[in-house]
Design an enzyme around this catalytic site. Structure first.
Site, short mmCIF file in Angstrom:
data_model
loop_
_atom_site.label_atom_id
_atom_site.label_comp_id
_atom_site.label_asym_id
_atom_site.label_seq_id
_atom_site.Cartn_x
_atom_site.Cartn_y
_atom_site.Cartn_z
N CYS A 54 9.08 -10.02 4.28
CA CYS A 54 8.73 -10.22 5.69
C CYS A 54 8.64 -11.72 5.98
CB CYS A 54 7.46 -9.46 6.08
SG CYS A 54 6.01 -9.90 5.14
N PRO A 86 0.78 -1.24 0.00
CA PRO A 86 0.00 0.00 0.00
C PRO A 86 0.82 1.29 0.00
CG PRO A 86 0.06 -0.93 2.21
CD PRO A 86 0.78 -1.92 1.31
N GLY A 108 3.78 2.10 2.00
CA GLY A 108 4.53 2.53 3.19
C GLY A 108 5.96 2.90 2.83
N LYS A 109 6.59 2.02 2.07
CA LYS A 109 8.01 2.26 1.75
C LYS A 109 8.14 3.28 0.61
CE LYS A 109 9.15 -2.34 3.38
NZ LYS A 109 7.74 -2.83 3.40
N1 SAM Z 1 6.25 -2.35 -0.26
C1 SAM Z 1 4.89 -2.34 0.26
C2 SAM Z 1 4.81 -1.39 1.43
O1 SAM Z 1 5.81 -1.17 2.10
O2 SAM Z 1 3.73 -0.82 1.68
C3 SAM Z 1 4.43 -3.73 0.61
C4 SAM Z 1 4.55 -4.66 -0.56
S1 SAM Z 1 3.80 -6.25 -0.36
C5 SAM Z 1 5.03 -7.10 0.53
C6 SAM Z 1 3.97 -6.90 -1.96
C7 SAM Z 1 3.12 -6.23 -3.02
O3 SAM Z 1 3.56 -6.69 -4.29
C8 SAM Z 1 1.63 -6.57 -2.96
O4 SAM Z 1 0.90 -5.39 -2.96
C9 SAM Z 1 1.37 -7.37 -4.23
O5 SAM Z 1 0.09 -7.13 -4.79
C10 SAM Z 1 2.46 -6.83 -5.14
N2 SAM Z 1 2.91 -7.75 -6.20
C11 SAM Z 1 3.02 -9.09 -6.15
N3 SAM Z 1 3.51 -9.58 -7.30
C12 SAM Z 1 3.74 -8.49 -8.09
C13 SAM Z 1 4.23 -8.34 -9.42
N4 SAM Z 1 4.61 -9.40 -10.13
N5 SAM Z 1 4.30 -7.09 -9.93
C14 SAM Z 1 3.92 -6.02 -9.20
N6 SAM Z 1 3.44 -6.11 -7.95
C15 SAM Z 1 3.35 -7.32 -7.40
#
Ligand code: SAM
Length: 301
Positions: free
Chosen positions: A238, A120, A122-123
């Site tokens: 994580c 969402p 955060g980073k």
């Molecule tokens: N970095 C985010 C933060 O700090 O708020 C959290 C990221 S979360 C661990 C991983 C995100 O990657 C999810 O929102 C997921 O929908 C997205 N995701 C997964 N596979 C992906 C892909 N192939 N391309 C782009 N986004 C992807």
């Protein structure tokens, strides 16, 4: 009663960690994590937020390695979400572990920066704040609903240096190139399990670990392709399982002209660390303050 998913996790942990570490990990899984937040320096200041905490009788603790991070002692997330400073984006509720990758990344003004798995946000928004909105940030997210949430958070936090690219990062054109990349990869969440939750093992499964590992490797290989030579990327999850972390990094580096950059970070001695199978990388043990988290920094030669 232990279900198959928990038995699988125990087996994985046993392959990787000693008894003492496994005990610490399980203590972490069993405790309730405190609420933490980050001051959004695009819209506010630490001093202003401290004054509001005082006025609202909010008790807090500082975090040794970040001026922007606070540990909240007497309010839960719902109560903090009622505050004006939450509603207008002056603070962002974020776990301490999740604040580490952008800090370790050391983003700079004027750089082209890619956040490959951004929602969402955060980073992403932390990177925008660290660079005072002076970097060109591309935030990639493939899931529609999550991309909407990402846009909402970017707007709310005034991170106007961020461009959202709604796309599967595995398909980013090789014609693009970046000075710095964050790959906060989708993972099994094995570092964030809460054993007080009856649903703890509803999502975590061997299948999820396998699917995550596959995606992580493809994404990291792509990141190495589109990183400019001489530049650095940060890979984080994580999860605390080597098959989503060290093994992914090792596989992605095979045959590629890139190397691990040992993580140097002023707060490293304050972190509850687990052993890692790859020198220079960092694995945070879950406890009441931190989620389990893995971070590696890689330089393309
Ligand atoms: N970095 C985010 C933060 O700090 O708020 C959290 C990221 S979360 C661990 C991983 C995100 O990657 C999810 O929102 C997921 O929908 C997205 N995701 C997964 N596979 C992906 C892909 N192939 N391309 C782009 N986004 C992807």
């Amino acid at each position: 009663m232990e279900d198959n998913n928990e038995i699988f996790l125990k087996k994985k942990l046993k392959q990787q960690y000693n008894d003492d570490e496994i005990k610490k990990i399980y203590n972490g899984y069993n405790c309730k994590r405190v609420v933490t937040l980050r001051v959004n320096t695009i819209k506010s200041t630490r001093e202003k937020i401290k004054k509001i905490f005082k006025d609202e009788n909010i008790e807090y603790e500082n975090v040794a390695w970040s001026n922007e991070a606070f540990i909240i002692k007497n309010k839960n997330e719902n109560q903090l979400q009622e505050l004006e400073i939450y509603k207008n984006g002056e603070i962002y509720l974020q776990s301490l572990s999740s604040m580490l990758p952008p800090i370790i990344m050391q983003p700079q003004a004027n750089e082209d920066i890619l956040d490959m798995a951004a929602a969402p946000g955060g980073k992403t928004t932390q990177i925008a704040a660290l660079t005072e909105n002076k970097a060109n940030i591309t935030a990639c997210e493939m899931n529609n609903i999550r991309a909407e949430k990402l846009r909402f958070n970017i707007e709310k936090q005034g991170a106007n240096s961020v461009y959202v690219m709604q796309k599967d990062s595995r398909n980013i054109d090789e014609y693009f190139s970046f000075d710095r990349i964050l790959l906060d990869a989708p993972c099994s969440g094995s570092g964030t399990l809460n054993l007080n939750d009856v649903n703890a093992f509803k999502y975590f499964s061997p299948k999820l670990v396998e699917k995550s590992s596959k995606t992580q490797l493809t994404l990291l290989k792509k990141a190495l392709q589109i990183l400019k030579p001489g530049k650095e990327l940060v890979y984080s999850t994580c999860s605390i399982l080597a098959c989503e972390n060290e093994e992914i990094v090792k596989k992605a580096l095979k045959g590629v002209n890139a190397e691990i950059v040992p993580i140097e970070f002023e707060g490293i001695n304050d972190l509850p660390l687990l052993s890692t199978k790859l020198e220079g990388t960092l694995c945070v043990c879950p406890n009441e303050l931190y989620e389990g988290f893995f971070i590696a920094k890689i330089r393309k030669k």
